[in-house]
Write a protein that holds these residues in place. Structure first.
Motif, short mmCIF file in Angstrom:
data_model
loop_
_atom_site.label_atom_id
_atom_site.label_comp_id
_atom_site.label_asym_id
_atom_site.label_seq_id
_atom_site.Cartn_x
_atom_site.Cartn_y
_atom_site.Cartn_z
N SER A 1 0.82 -1.23 0.00
CA SER A 1 0.00 0.00 0.00
C SER A 1 0.85 1.27 0.00
N TRP A 2 1.92 1.27 -0.78
CA TRP A 2 2.86 2.40 -0.90
C TRP A 2 3.59 2.72 0.40
N LYS A 3 3.48 1.86 1.43
CA LYS A 3 4.12 2.13 2.73
C LYS A 3 5.23 1.16 3.07
N LYS A 4 5.12 -0.09 2.65
CA LYS A 4 6.11 -1.12 2.98
C LYS A 4 6.42 -1.92 1.72
N SER A 5 7.68 -2.00 1.38
CA SER A 5 8.05 -2.69 0.15
C SER A 5 8.13 -4.20 0.36
N VAL A 6 8.00 -4.93 -0.75
CA VAL A 6 8.07 -6.39 -0.76
C VAL A 6 9.41 -6.78 -1.38
N PRO A 7 10.25 -7.51 -0.65
CA PRO A 7 11.56 -7.86 -1.19
C PRO A 7 11.46 -8.86 -2.35
N MET A 8 12.38 -8.73 -3.29
CA MET A 8 12.51 -9.69 -4.38
C MET A 8 13.71 -10.58 -4.06
N ASN A 9 13.75 -11.76 -4.64
CA ASN A 9 14.84 -12.71 -4.40
C ASN A 9 15.78 -12.73 -5.59
N TRP A 10 17.08 -12.79 -5.34
CA TRP A 10 18.08 -12.86 -6.40
C TRP A 10 18.26 -14.29 -6.85
N THR A 11 18.24 -14.50 -8.16
CA THR A 11 18.57 -15.80 -8.77
C THR A 11 19.59 -15.53 -9.86
N GLU A 12 20.11 -16.58 -10.46
CA GLU A 12 21.07 -16.39 -11.55
C GLU A 12 20.42 -15.77 -12.78
N ASN A 13 19.09 -15.80 -12.86
CA ASN A 13 18.36 -15.19 -13.97
C ASN A 13 17.96 -13.74 -13.71
N GLY A 14 18.07 -13.29 -12.47
CA GLY A 14 17.68 -11.93 -12.11
C GLY A 14 16.87 -11.92 -10.83
N TRP A 15 16.25 -10.80 -10.53
CA TRP A 15 15.42 -10.63 -9.34
C TRP A 15 14.03 -11.19 -9.63
#
Length: 76
Positions: free
Chosen positions: A37-51
């Protein structure tokens, strides 16, 4: 980004090919509860193909989102 629907829900699969400096990470910030809701970001995971990130969203709403580069994965 890829999407598939199931029972009123949308599965959103995101792949971002972007390099960041060592120690930094990519996250998503957006207009829905699942995207913080524009207040808390959601982390992405790093892989060999990208985030990458997979989310399940309500299928009856449009969303807006942006990618952000952060220093830590938790506590943005």
């Amino acid at each position: 980004m890829g999407m598939s629907t199931r029972h009123g829900k949308v599965k959103l699969s995101i792949l971002l090919k972007h390099q960041v400096e060592f120690g930094k990470h990519v996250a998503i910030l957006g207009s829905t509860k699942e995207l913080g809701s524009w207040k808390k970001s959601v982390p992405m995971n790093w892989t060999e193909n990208g985030w990458v990130c997979e989310l399940e969203l309500r299928g009856d709403k449009s969303i807006e989102c942006k990618f952000v580069i952060v220093k830590k994965i938790t506590g943005f």
